[in-house]
Design a protein around this motif. Structure first.
Motif: not given
Ligand code: HSE
Length: 432
Positions: A162-163, A190, A192, A198
């Motif tokens: 998602g990030t 969102y 880590e 990410d």
């Molecule tokens: N850091 C991860 C992302 C969180 O951005 O998708 C979800 O797994």
């Protein structure tokens, strides 16, 4: 009347607190659906004093994760600590060994130790559910493990972080800088704890390794994944992609080939008309049985954790990787050099007669056919009509399908010819 499922939660960050809230809010619906009540009876986290906005009265506080895992007063251990090693690993092992079921959102741990933990789950009879580890609210683990059990899957791919999708979307749509977008992704919960997981592609690689195992019946192997992140993507790549009818997405792709299973994570140009190109912001997407939904964030991840808890309450004990561990095959890694596909190439070329011909010749020597070529300022004259000094100008090429090693051989030759400056930017294209 069946006794309620007694849940213990280790880790009360964004997701843990949201799980408690959700179980409280959805209590009735949850027990109606699972035929059994679900009650959080014990928790543990680093700080007891921290404000979390949830009511912990009436819930026991365990000394640590290991103590909670061994507590005979719980039936289901929920691990939301994170990290690919301790204390999460020993706590999950302990919970499984005492016959409990485990629910975790920990992709790093499942990608690294998933087989070992799945063996323990099989041996001691508990469930090991990790829906929240991939795609947050999107039920992709269940879809591959159960829904598609009767289907031969040849390719699984998607936007799994998602990030990164949030960053690329805002850079493209609002012209913001990479750093600004990353800061917002962190603020929104969102990213880590270490956001390089990410942006460097490792989070996607862990999720892809898990999906590949479920899709192909192979042993989960993160080391078999080729990884490139998004930090080299410049605003000019996004603009060029837009003009050429593409978008840039960080994709995780696992595909069966004659040489083994190709597992790769890298920025990818996808046609604007494709369904994956429509997936914007923090949303994740996994076509062609298209699963699209919120891919990161506390509430989205918590909804998957609670769905897994509901499965435990129902008494479902699916094999963690869809089949017994002994029947998972070893992963044969297909070499990236033999990857076949189209390529976007951005070069900073000398603005002199013959440069384009040199580039075209080097590509032709490697039997690479050019679909389109664009040079940014072709007139070579300044505002007064006088001839400009030769300076590097961006040249953008789109190739038809070719092999990766041919592209790199051609670009090395172009560099030896000294008609370009800097490192060429290369982005793979995924057509459908
Ligand atoms: N850091 C991860 C992302 C969180 O951005 O998708 C979800 O797994």
């Amino acid at each position: 009347m069946v006794a309620p499922l007694r849940v213990g939660i280790a880790g009360l960050g964004t997701v843990g607190a949201e799980v408690i809230r959700l179980i409280e809010q959805q209590g009735r619906a949850l027990s109606a659906r699972s035929g059994r009540g679900v009650r959080v009876v014990a928790v543990t986290a680093r700080s007891k004093a921290k404000k979390r906005g949830v009511d912990l009265r009436g819930i026991a506080w365990a000394k640590n994760a290991l103590a909670l895992a061994g507590d005979p007063g719980i039936d289901c251990f929920v691990e939301l600590i994170g990290g690919s090693g301790e204390p999460a690993l020993s706590a999950i092992e302990a919970a499984l060994k005492s016959g409990k079921s485990v629910v975790t959102a920990n992709k790093a741990l499942i990608a690294k130790h998933g087989l070992r933990l799945a063996r323990s789950a099989e041996k001691y009879g508990g469930a090991l559910n990790f829906e929240a580890a991939v795609g947050a609210a999107i039920p992709v683990v269940k879809t591959l493990r159960e829904g598609l059990a009767g289907t031969g899957v040849n390719r699984v791919y998607g936007i799994l972080n998602g990030t990164c999708n949030y960053i690329l979307t805002r850079m493209e749509q609002e012209g913001l800088s990479f750093a600004e977008c990353l800061k917002d992704a962190q603020r929104l919960g969102y990213a880590e704890a270490n956001p390089s997981f990410d942006v460097d592609g490792h989070d996607t690689a862990q999720k892809l390794a898990i999906l590949a195992s479920l899709a192909f019946g192979t042993k989960v192997a993160q080391s078999a994944v080729y990884v490139e992140g998004i930090s080299s993507i410049a605003p000019e790549d996004l603009r060029a992609a837009e003009e050429l009818g593409y978008r840039v997405k960080l994709l995780g792709v696992a595909v069966r080939t004659a040489k083994g299973i190709e597992q790769r994570v890298h920025p990818t140009m996808v046609p604007k008309s494709s369904s994956i190109a429509q997936v914007m912001g923090v949303t994740n997407g996994i076509p062609p049985i298209t699963l699209v939904g919120p891919g990161a964030g506390g509430a989205a991840t918590a909804s998957a954790v609670v769905a897994d808890i509901a499965d435990v309450a129902r008494g479902i004990r699916a094999k963690p990787f869809g089949r017994p561990v002994a029947r998972l095959r070893a992963t044969t890694k297909a070499p990236m050099e033999r990857h076949e596909g189209g390529y976007y190439i951005r070069l900073m070329a000398r603005d002199l007669a013959g440069t384009a011909a040199t580039i075209a010749t080097r590509l032709a020597e490697q039997k690479i056919s050019i679909e389109s070529i664009v040079q940014r300022h072709p007139d070579g004259v300044d505002a007064n009509g006088a001839a400009k000094k030769p300076s590097p100008v961006p040249v953008i090429l789109i190739t038809y399908a070719t092999h990766e090693d041919a592209v790199y051989r051609a670009l090395e030759a172009v560099q030896r010819d000294k008609v370009i400056s800097g490192r060429p930017q290369v982005i793979r294209i995924e057509k459908n």
